[in-house]
Design a protein around this motif. Structure first.
Motif, PDB file in Angstrom:
ATOM      1  N   GLY A 267       0.807  -1.214   0.000  1.00 19.69           N
ATOM      2  CA  GLY A 267       0.000   0.000   0.000  1.00 19.69           C
ATOM      3  C   GLY A 267       0.838   1.261   0.000  1.00 19.69           C
ATOM      4  N   LEU A 268       1.931   1.252   0.784  1.00 20.28           N
ATOM      5  CA  LEU A 268       2.791   2.428   0.900  1.00 20.28           C
ATOM      6  C   LEU A 268       3.340   2.863  -0.450  1.00 20.28           C
ATOM      7  CD1 LEU A 268       4.475   4.450   2.630  1.00 20.28           C
ATOM      8  CD2 LEU A 268       6.211   2.652   2.777  1.00 20.28           C
ATOM      9  N   TYR A 269       3.883   1.917  -1.209  1.00 21.92           N
ATOM     10  CA  TYR A 269       4.536   2.294  -2.461  1.00 21.92           C
ATOM     11  C   TYR A 269       3.562   2.442  -3.617  1.00 21.92           C
ATOM     12  CZ  TYR A 269       9.106   2.209  -0.391  1.00 21.92           C
ATOM     13  OH  TYR A 269      10.196   2.513   0.385  1.00 21.92           O
ATOM     14  N   ALA A 270       2.409   1.795  -3.545  1.00 23.47           N
ATOM     15  CA  ALA A 270       1.379   2.084  -4.544  1.00 23.47           C
ATOM     16  C   ALA A 270       1.010   3.562  -4.477  1.00 23.47           C
ATOM     17  CB  ALA A 270       0.153   1.205  -4.320  1.00 23.47           C
ATOM     18  N   LEU A 271       0.895   4.093  -3.241  1.00 19.56           N
ATOM     19  CA  LEU A 271       0.620   5.525  -3.078  1.00 19.56           C
ATOM     20  C   LEU A 271       1.821   6.374  -3.456  1.00 19.56           C
ATOM     21  CD1 LEU A 271      -1.375   5.786   0.290  1.00 19.56           C
ATOM     22  CD2 LEU A 271      -2.248   5.957  -2.037  1.00 19.56           C
ATOM     23  N   ALA A 272       3.014   5.980  -2.967  1.00 14.93           N
ATOM     24  CA  ALA A 272       4.200   6.809  -3.159  1.00 14.93           C
ATOM     25  C   ALA A 272       4.514   7.027  -4.631  1.00 14.93           C
ATOM     26  CB  ALA A 272       5.400   6.172  -2.449  1.00 14.93           C
ATOM     27  N   ALA A 391      10.780  -8.806   2.400  1.00 14.93           N
ATOM     28  CA  ALA A 391       9.379  -8.988   1.998  1.00 14.93           C
ATOM     29  C   ALA A 391       8.765  -7.654   1.599  1.00 14.93           C
ATOM     30  CB  ALA A 391       8.580  -9.620   3.138  1.00 14.93           C
ATOM     31  N   GLY A 392       9.139  -6.587   2.335  1.00 11.54           N
ATOM     32  CA  GLY A 392       8.660  -5.261   1.974  1.00 11.54           C
ATOM     33  C   GLY A 392       9.179  -4.812   0.620  1.00 11.54           C
ATOM     34  N   ASN A 393      10.433  -5.150   0.323  1.00 10.00           N
ATOM     35  CA  ASN A 393      10.988  -4.775  -0.972  1.00 10.00           C
ATOM     36  C   ASN A 393      10.342  -5.555  -2.113  1.00 10.00           C
ATOM     37  OD1 ASN A 393      12.895  -2.748  -0.261  1.00 10.00           O
ATOM     38  ND2 ASN A 393      14.175  -4.327   0.635  1.00 10.00           N
ATOM     39  N   ILE A 394      10.007  -6.813  -1.857  1.00 12.73           N
ATOM     40  CA  ILE A 394       9.250  -7.576  -2.853  1.00 12.73           C
ATOM     41  C   ILE A 394       7.901  -6.897  -3.099  1.00 12.73           C
ATOM     42  CG2 ILE A 394       8.100  -9.773  -3.317  1.00 12.73           C
ATOM     43  CD1 ILE A 394      10.366 -11.119  -1.723  1.00 12.73           C
ATOM     44  N   ALA A 395       7.270  -6.442  -2.009  1.00 11.54           N
ATOM     45  CA  ALA A 395       5.998  -5.714  -2.140  1.00 11.54           C
ATOM     46  C   ALA A 395       6.188  -4.419  -2.907  1.00 11.54           C
ATOM     47  CB  ALA A 395       5.410  -5.433  -0.765  1.00 11.54           C
ATOM     48  N   GLY A 396       7.324  -3.730  -2.663  1.00 17.71           N
ATOM     49  CA  GLY A 396       7.592  -2.494  -3.384  1.00 17.71           C
ATOM     50  C   GLY A 396       7.674  -2.720  -4.879  1.00 17.71           C
ATOM     51  N   PHE A 397       8.367  -3.792  -5.284  1.00 16.75           N
ATOM     52  CA  PHE A 397       8.432  -4.115  -6.706  1.00 16.75           C
ATOM     53  C   PHE A 397       7.059  -4.513  -7.237  1.00 16.75           C
ATOM     54  CE2 PHE A 397       8.669  -7.406  -9.986  1.00 16.75           C
ATOM     55  CZ  PHE A 397       9.251  -6.675 -11.012  1.00 16.75           C
ATOM     56  N   ALA A 398       6.386  -5.412  -6.502  1.00 18.00           N
ATOM     57  CA  ALA A 398       5.095  -5.923  -6.974  1.00 18.00           C
ATOM     58  C   ALA A 398       4.072  -4.807  -7.107  1.00 18.00           C
ATOM     59  CB  ALA A 398       4.587  -7.000  -6.013  1.00 18.00           C
ATOM     60  N   SER A 399       3.980  -3.948  -6.086  1.00 13.77           N
ATOM     61  CA  SER A 399       2.959  -2.898  -6.127  1.00 13.77           C
ATOM     62  C   SER A 399       3.231  -1.909  -7.255  1.00 13.77           C
ATOM     63  CB  SER A 399       2.884  -2.165  -4.785  1.00 13.77           C
ATOM     64  OG  SER A 399       4.062  -1.427  -4.539  1.00 13.77           O
ATOM     65  N   TYR A 414      -9.061   1.282 -10.618  1.00 14.80           N
ATOM     66  CA  TYR A 414     -10.006   0.555  -9.775  1.00 14.80           C
ATOM     67  C   TYR A 414      -9.439  -0.781  -9.314  1.00 14.80           C
ATOM     68  CZ  TYR A 414     -13.710   3.899 -10.807  1.00 14.80           C
ATOM     69  OH  TYR A 414     -14.459   5.046 -10.888  1.00 14.80           O
ATOM     70  N   VAL A 415      -9.046  -1.626 -10.240  1.00  9.79           N
ATOM     71  CA  VAL A 415      -8.518  -2.949  -9.876  1.00  9.79           C
ATOM     72  C   VAL A 415      -7.226  -2.831  -9.055  1.00  9.79           C
ATOM     73  CG1 VAL A 415      -7.639  -5.145 -10.764  1.00  9.79           C
ATOM     74  CG2 VAL A 415      -9.637  -4.076 -11.829  1.00  9.79           C
ATOM     75  N   PRO A 416      -6.267  -1.980  -9.459  1.00  9.92           N
ATOM     76  CA  PRO A 416      -5.043  -1.860  -8.656  1.00  9.92           C
ATOM     77  C   PRO A 416      -5.295  -1.456  -7.207  1.00  9.92           C
ATOM     78  CG  PRO A 416      -4.734  -0.825 -10.791  1.00  9.92           C
ATOM     79  CD  PRO A 416      -6.185  -1.186 -10.697  1.00  9.92           C
ATOM     80  N   LEU A 417      -6.215  -0.527  -6.969  1.00 11.63           N
ATOM     81  CA  LEU A 417      -6.440  -0.070  -5.598  1.00 11.63           C
ATOM     82  C   LEU A 417      -7.270  -1.068  -4.787  1.00 11.63           C
ATOM     83  CD1 LEU A 417      -6.860   3.801  -5.919  1.00 11.63           C
ATOM     84  CD2 LEU A 417      -4.815   2.436  -5.482  1.00 11.63           C
ATOM     85  N   TYR A 418      -8.136  -1.815  -5.451  1.00 12.03           N
ATOM     86  CA  TYR A 418      -8.807  -2.904  -4.738  1.00 12.03           C
ATOM     87  C   TYR A 418      -7.792  -3.942  -4.271  1.00 12.03           C
ATOM     88  CZ  TYR A 418     -13.778  -1.838  -5.281  1.00 12.03           C
ATOM     89  OH  TYR A 418     -15.026  -1.278  -5.152  1.00 12.03           O
ATOM     90  N   LEU A 419      -6.779  -4.193  -5.073  1.00 13.03           N
ATOM     91  CA  LEU A 419      -5.733  -5.142  -4.698  1.00 13.03           C
ATOM     92  C   LEU A 419      -4.942  -4.625  -3.500  1.00 13.03           C
ATOM     93  CD1 LEU A 419      -4.566  -7.871  -5.540  1.00 13.03           C
ATOM     94  CD2 LEU A 419      -2.932  -6.646  -6.993  1.00 13.03           C
ATOM     95  N   VAL A 420      -4.680  -3.319  -3.466  1.00 15.92           N
ATOM     96  CA  VAL A 420      -4.025  -2.717  -2.299  1.00 15.92           C
ATOM     97  C   VAL A 420      -4.855  -2.979  -1.047  1.00 15.92           C
ATOM     98  CG1 VAL A 420      -3.357  -0.551  -1.193  1.00 15.92           C
ATOM     99  CG2 VAL A 420      -2.810  -0.934  -3.609  1.00 15.92           C
TER     100      VAL A 420
END
Length: 456
Positions: A267-272, A391-399, A414-420
């Protein structure tokens, strides 16, 4: 009581000196660190995306490949910090990443952008878990949530001050014959090199070597930390804290915490990385126009309340004891609020809901990081904290990549933020499950602050 009063006074002054002497400087390092890794999010909608002909998926990949580079060397870097000391290793990391970041000034293709983002991750590898480990080695666990909360203020404040700074630098288009976004990369990179050199002389590896502490304060900190480490290495938790990396990596608790952290960082990096782009899209969506500085200030809006909430949330956890709901509660709020932002009818309402999400993420993160050090110590702590951050860095790449790819595929967010929202709710569920299984809640410290915060 007469014997306890001097000890309590020494404790107060020792923690205050650590809070004043070390935390602001390490937080400043984190400020520059986070600004350098997210500068690409300000550059993309302000000329870089057009100049390099980037699609949303390509920008997401460029944003996320940083984390692959970080992952490659994260655990080895944290083990090197444990071996050689924070002063040398954190200083080396800063100078290296500052040099790589500086090279973004002259990037001319998407391929070069991918390469430099990957190398930036390699250069920065180990900084964040190293800073967490470093600060955790300076204060007993009952003060750790407060110290990490003060440190973590740097992350939301990076956007509060960094977004307008980036906007101002981008507005210096033509300086040295460079596009505005290149000017920004030039000037946000130099502080890392300077701070790295200063850190070599300013930081101290352990309380026993701190001349700015009185002998009584040094003795108190050394004794308290040694007793705490001895408690971790004995009895029920001994298998986690003997410096045996295989046992640290085999801990189910560590892997569960890694999964919890994955959801928050997703969630953090999707926003950032995508908030500036989403705000740029307001112009077409709501038929309005924003200047570069307007977009910078709007980007900063969610992060100032987030910094305030972070401060008071960690203060509450410190005073009343860290509880599962200090982490799981914000995860639920963030998981529910982020999809709601999709249905707001104006830029103001959308940013307001995103502000709630930012507050939730930043409230939970410093409290979360007080948990691993309650049962890990020494080399096991270095490896375990690095594993969780991996794990957070994997999330950073994935997001970053998945958000951009899904946006291109579906035509919207819509779909990306529902996934977050899904991943943050999953983090809440895992934290509650972990508490039920391992009883991770800690009691509040007594009024004299003499009782050790224990894993319950």
């Amino acid at each position: 009581m007469g014997a306890q009063a001097p000890s309590a006074a020494v404790e107060r002054t020792a923690i205050k000196k650590v809070s004043v002497r070390l935390v602001p400087f390490v937080a400043l390092m984190f400020f520059v660190n986070y600004l350098d890794r997210t500068a690409v999010s300000f550059a993309e909608p302000n000329g870089m995306g057009q100049d390099l002909a980037l699609t949303a998926a390509q920008f997401g990949f460029a944003s996320g490949i940083f984390f692959l580079g970080y992952i490659v060397l994260e655990v080895p870097s944290n083990m090197a910090l444990h071996r050689f000391g924070a002063r040398r290793w954190l200083a080396r990391i800063m100078v290296t990443w500052g040099i790589v970041s500086l090279l973004f000034t002259w990037v001319s293709s998407s391929g070069q952008l991918y390469t430099l983002r990957f190398l930036l991750g390699v250069a920065e590898a180990g900084f964040f878990p190293g800073a967490i480990l470093f600060l955790s080695q300076w204060v007993p666990s009952r003060h750790r949530t407060k110290i990490l909360g003060l440190f973590y203020l740097a992350q939301p404040l990076t956007t509060v001050f960094g977004a307008p700074l980036a906007g101002w630098l981008i507005g210096r288009h033509g300086l040295f014959g460079l596009e505005g976004w290149r000017v920004m990369f030039l000037f946000v990179s130099l502080p890392a090199i300077i701070l790295g050199v200063v850190a070599w002389f300013y930081l101290i590896d352990k309380p026993a070597d701190a001349k700015w502490l009185t002998p009584a304060e040094r003795d108190w900190l050394t004794t308290e930390l040694a007793a705490e480490n001895a408690q971790k290495t004995g009895g029920h938790e001994s298998k986690h804290a003997k410096g045996d990396l295989k046992k640290a990596f085999g801990s189910g608790r560590v892997w569960t915490l890694a999964a919890v952290y994955f959801g928050f960082v997703y969630g953090l990096y999707a926003l950032a990385f995508f908030l500036p782009t989403i705000i740029n899209g307001f112009q077409e969506q709501y038929d309005t126009t924003f200047s570069v500085m307007d977009k910078a200030w709007i980007t900063a809006i969610p992060y100032l309340p987030a910094a305030v909430v972070l401060f008071f949330w960690t203060r509450h956890a410190t005073r009343h004891g860290t509880r599962t709901w200090h982490v799981a509660g914000p995860a639920v709020v963030g998981g529910v609020s982020i999809p709601l932002a999709l249905y707001m009818g104006s830029p103001t309402a959308t940013v307001a809901v995103i502000t709630v999400t930012a507050c939730a993420i930043f409230a939970a993160l410093p409290v979360f990081w007080s948990v691993p050090s309650r049962f890990l110590t020494g080399a096991a702590a270095a490896a375990g904290i690095a594993l969780i951050n991996t794990a957070g860095n994997i999330a950073g790449f994935a997001s970053s990549y998945i958000t951009g790819w899904l946006k291109d595929w579906t035509g919207g967010y819509y779909v990306p933020l529902y996934l977050v929202g899904f991943f943050m709710l999953l983090s809440a569920a895992l934290m509650i499950w972990l508490a039920a299984r391992n009883r991770t809640d800690a009691p509040a410290p007594d009024p004299e602050h003499q009782a050790m915060e224990a894993l319950r």
